[in-house]
Design an enzyme around this catalytic site. Structure first.
Site, PDB file in Angstrom:
ATOM      1  CG  ASP A   1     -25.662  31.515  27.312  1.00 53.31           C
ATOM      2  OD1 ASP A   1     -26.400  32.369  26.821  1.00 53.31           O
ATOM      3  OD2 ASP A   1     -24.421  31.526  27.162  1.00 53.31           O
TER       4      ASP A   1
HETATM    5  C1  GLC Z   1     -22.669  34.232  26.051  1.00 61.27           C
HETATM    6  C2  GLC Z   1     -23.907  34.353  25.200  1.00 61.27           C
HETATM    7  C3  GLC Z   1     -24.077  33.242  24.206  1.00 61.27           C
HETATM    8  C4  GLC Z   1     -22.720  32.738  23.756  1.00 61.27           C
HETATM    9  C5  GLC Z   1     -22.054  32.103  24.967  1.00 61.27           C
HETATM   10  C6  GLC Z   1     -20.652  31.547  24.650  1.00 61.27           C
HETATM   11  O1  GLC Z   1     -22.940  34.632  27.361  1.00 61.27           O
HETATM   12  O2  GLC Z   1     -25.157  34.491  25.870  1.00 61.27           O
HETATM   13  O3  GLC Z   1     -24.849  33.761  23.114  1.00 61.27           O
HETATM   14  O4  GLC Z   1     -22.869  31.795  22.723  1.00 61.27           O
HETATM   15  O5  GLC Z   1     -21.967  33.009  26.060  1.00 61.27           O
HETATM   16  O6  GLC Z   1     -19.776  32.582  24.378  1.00 61.27           O
END
Ligand code: GLC
Length: 716
Positions: free
Chosen positions: A262
């Site tokens: 993430d």
């Molecule tokens: C964010 C979220 C995740 C998302 C990622 C990319 O922090 O936790 O769900 O897909 O970053 O944007």
């Protein structure tokens, strides 16, 4: 599938490390909207930009084609870029939030929404979406419940599969398909106290029984990617959790796709206190099998040194590079790096009538009628011209989109006032805002209410009061809405409350005093058309809650498939005083899982079993009669729950195992029939097996998790 071993041999280590790094789209767009997370930004050097493997958060056919063209001109190995984005419930045609869509209890609608989202995304140049979110939701304080499919593993699994199939079809290289990345592995929704990113402590029993099924369903449906979660799980942050990703995901489940961290989650392991520096964070993530580092550069900066120190092997890097190259190959990007990016198709498909109609249909099906004393539906043209007054912060608001609504725009949403005005004569004074109020406006609204026959009171949360990092410690109506509602109730006219919110709210006073309550959630681009369809009776509501509504925040986390405890309230042996209860309130939810009303009523008969004994590998049939006892046709979601009376581990008081959506005309009766087999009875037993244990079971056929007629059988 191309053989990439030769290509990988020709790549330098730095080129490989860039290939497994994901950057924001700074190089290609001024739009900084996707930047989120900790304030960790780094300057990517030219070599990294020229060799980067994927880009986060950029779209637009012309822009992406130009970016891809430029990249391939500079890329020594002519490896195409992979464009990934968060398309969670629609690209520009926005569908209701995932939690809302789960209340349809219709996976086929979620699949339809995902197909449309994929089409609008693909023509805009996107190759992969970070969806579905398979996290189980139990605590309404946690803002991201809005992105989940609720509290039940069985439904969560059905919807996870539907999203993946809708995005990917049977071949992601096909036109208008995008790859699916399930997230956030694992148990992110168990954040302690409902506070986002907080630590999670979950027994392996609970993980395997309740949390893993949703992720597993997405893996089995063929999702191409898995995203780590921010939380530490039982003391180990997911992005460095070898048990989760190497043992469970890859060895047990056979996942062969790509794992991505993430956003900055790898470097965050330093803040977790799980890595002393970026090098150790990189090592732990690579050892756990995290193939792509999202928008941090610990791999790029540290891997070379770690390999020289013998703490990593270049084979580990090569394996991740190969997975990324194979994903690009599956998407057909080596043959057609532009895939479906097409300006003409953008104009033709994005926000087209067909997509808007689908959004309206799905929004209608996602809404849940929580209360109705008969005041609904509002008759449009009545002989005696009822004076209808619309008030509240959502009376004339376009805020129909939740906080993860990609390229959806509020300007494309109509307000409830605009939509209702086309259908009937109404007057409208919002009276207050979500958070603020101005006395004179309040008095004007109360006066207008006094002069009306029926009051529509549109209340709710701001979109940014749920979603990522938006946890609340109080889940009542924000601001002065409750006080305003009391003034409106005091007028003494029938009041219909419409709720626009991202999470279950603690609204006992609203439930008590309103004549009707319609849960609209964040209903998307066509949301208020759908609200109007239901308020006027053009369509009857049929949504059913997939997450329990608490009486008070103090009950959170509250969910239907809990364990009995040794002192369940209403226990025959224990006085109420010494039972598992609160002395200042209910121990049951305000509105239970599976609950929802429609514009007719249904009557359930007794549960009849084909046999009261089930043998190994056998099955029995259960049925009960269902009668439409009202004066309108209606759809009932008949739910089958099982309870394992006792086992080598405690078992939930109920488990949803099947359901039927049945539509009946007034007076019509039918039999709701279910097959129960041994597979349904299996669970993770104390001796680490997965089996059905002999003994007694209860079967409930019910309208929600707190009701239903029941019968018993025994597995021998
Ligand atoms: C964010 C979220 C995740 C998302 C990622 C990319 O922090 O936790 O769900 O897909 O970053 O944007």
């Amino acid at each position: 599938m191309r053989d990439f071993d030769e290509l990988i041999k020709r790549m330098t280590l730095k080129e490989k490390l860039a290939e497994i790094t994901q950057l924001y789209g700074d190089e290609y767009t001024e739009d900084d909207s996707t930047f989120m997370g900790i304030d960790y930004r780094f300057e990517a050097n030219r070599e990294m930009v020229d060799n980067v493997g994927s880009i986060l958060g950029v779209s637009g056919a012309a822009l992406i084609k130009e970016a891809q063209k430029k990249h391939l001109e500079t890329s020594k190995h002519k490896i195409p870029l992979l464009f990934m984005h968060d398309i969670i419930h629609g690209f520009k045609t926005i569908f209701p939030s995932p939690l809302a869509m789960s209340c349809t209890w219709q996976p086929e609608l979620v699949k339809e929404s995902a197909e449309i989202a994929a089409k609008e995304s693909a023509v805009s140049g996107i190759h992969l979406t970070f969806s579905p979110m398979c996290d189980l939701a139990r605590d309404a304080r946690w803002g991201r419940v809005v992105e989940t499919s609720g509290e039940d593993p069985f439904l969560n699994s059905m919807f996870a599969k539907a999203y993946v199939e809708g995005y990917q079809g049977t071949d992601v290289s096909e036109q208008y398909r995008v790859a699916s990345c399930l997230k956030h592995f694992a148990a992110y929704g168990m954040a302690e106290a409902g506070r986002d990113y907080n630590t999670t402590d979950v027994s392996e029993y609970e993980l395997r029984e309740k949390h893993f099924p949703g992720y597993r369903a997405a893996v089995d449906a063929g999702a191409k990617m898995v995203m780590t979660s921010f939380n530490a799980l039982n003391g180990v942050p997911s992005s460095g959790n070898k048990w989760l990703f190497q043992d469970v995901l890859r060895k047990e489940w056979g996942f062969r796709g790509t794992v991505i961290s993430d956003c900055t989650a790898i470097v965050e392991m330093i803040y977790h206190g799980f890595a002393q520096d970026e090098a150790e964070a990189a090592k732990k993530a690579i050892d756990a099998g995290v193939d792509i580092e999202m928008v941090s550069n610990t791999y790029y900066n540290s891997a070379e040194r770690l390999i020289k120190q013998g703490r990593l092997s270049e084979d580990q890097i090569d394996l991740s590079v190969k997975r990324v190259l194979e994903l690009k190959e599956e998407l057909g990007l080596f043959d057609n790096p532009f895939k479906d990016a097409d300006e003409e198709a953008e104009k033709k498909y994005i926000l087209c009538r067909e997509h808007r109609d689908a959004a309206r249909k799905i929004a209608r099906e996602s809404m849940v009628l929580l209360k109705n004393d008969g005041v609904l539906p509002v008759k449009k043209n009545t002989e005696k011209k009822q004076k209808i007054f619309l008030t509240g912060p959502y009376a004339d608001s376009r805020q129909m989109l939740d906080s993860w609504s990609a390229y959806g725009e509020e300007k494309d949403c109509l307000t409830l006032r605009e939509v209702l005005s086309d259908e009937m004569e109404i007057s409208c004074i919002p009276g207050i805002g979500i958070l603020d109020y101005e006395k004179e406006q309040v008095e004007n609204a109360v006066k207008a209410a006094e002069d009306s026959d029926i009051i529509l009171l549109a209340l709710g949360e701001e979109p940014l009061m749920s979603g990522e990092s938006n946890s609340r410690m109080d889940i009542g109506l924000p601001g002065y809405q409750q006080q305003f509602a009391e003034r409106i109730f005091a007028v003494g006219k029938p009041v219909i409350v419409i709720l626009y919110n991202g999470r279950p709210l603690a609204i006992p006073e609203i439930a008590l005093k309103a004549n009707a309550v319609l849960e609209a959630w964040f209903p998307g681009t066509e949301g208020n058309h759908a609200v109007c369809d239901i308020l006027t009776g053009a369509y009857a509501p049929s949504g059913r809650l997939t997450m329990s509504f608490p009486w008070a925040v103090g009950q959170c986390p509250i969910y239907y498939n809990c364990y009995s405890t040794g002192r369940p309230s209403k226990n025959v042996y224990i006085s109420e005083r010494f039972s598992s209860r609160y002395i200042d309130g209910q121990s049951v939810p305000l509105y239970p899982f599976g609950y929802g009303l429609t514009y007719t009523t249904f009557e359930y008969g007794e549960v009849i079993l084909s046999d009261t004994v089930m043998r190994r590998n056998g099955s029995i049939m259960a049925q009960c009669s269902l009668k439409n006892t009202g004066d309108r046709a209606g759809t009932e979601t008949v739910q089958l729950y099982l309870k394992d009376i006792s086992g080598s581990r405690v078992r939930p008081v109920r488990m949803l195992k099947d359901f039927r959506r049945i539509t009946l005309k007034p007076g019509e009766t039918c039999q709701a029939v279910f097959r129960i087999d041994e597979e349904m009875l299996k669970f993770h037993t104390l001796d680490k097996g997965f089996a059905a244990e002999t003994g007694k079971f209860k079967i409930y056929i019910a309208e929600n998790a707190s009701t239903g007629t029941c019968a018993e059988f025994e597995l021998v």
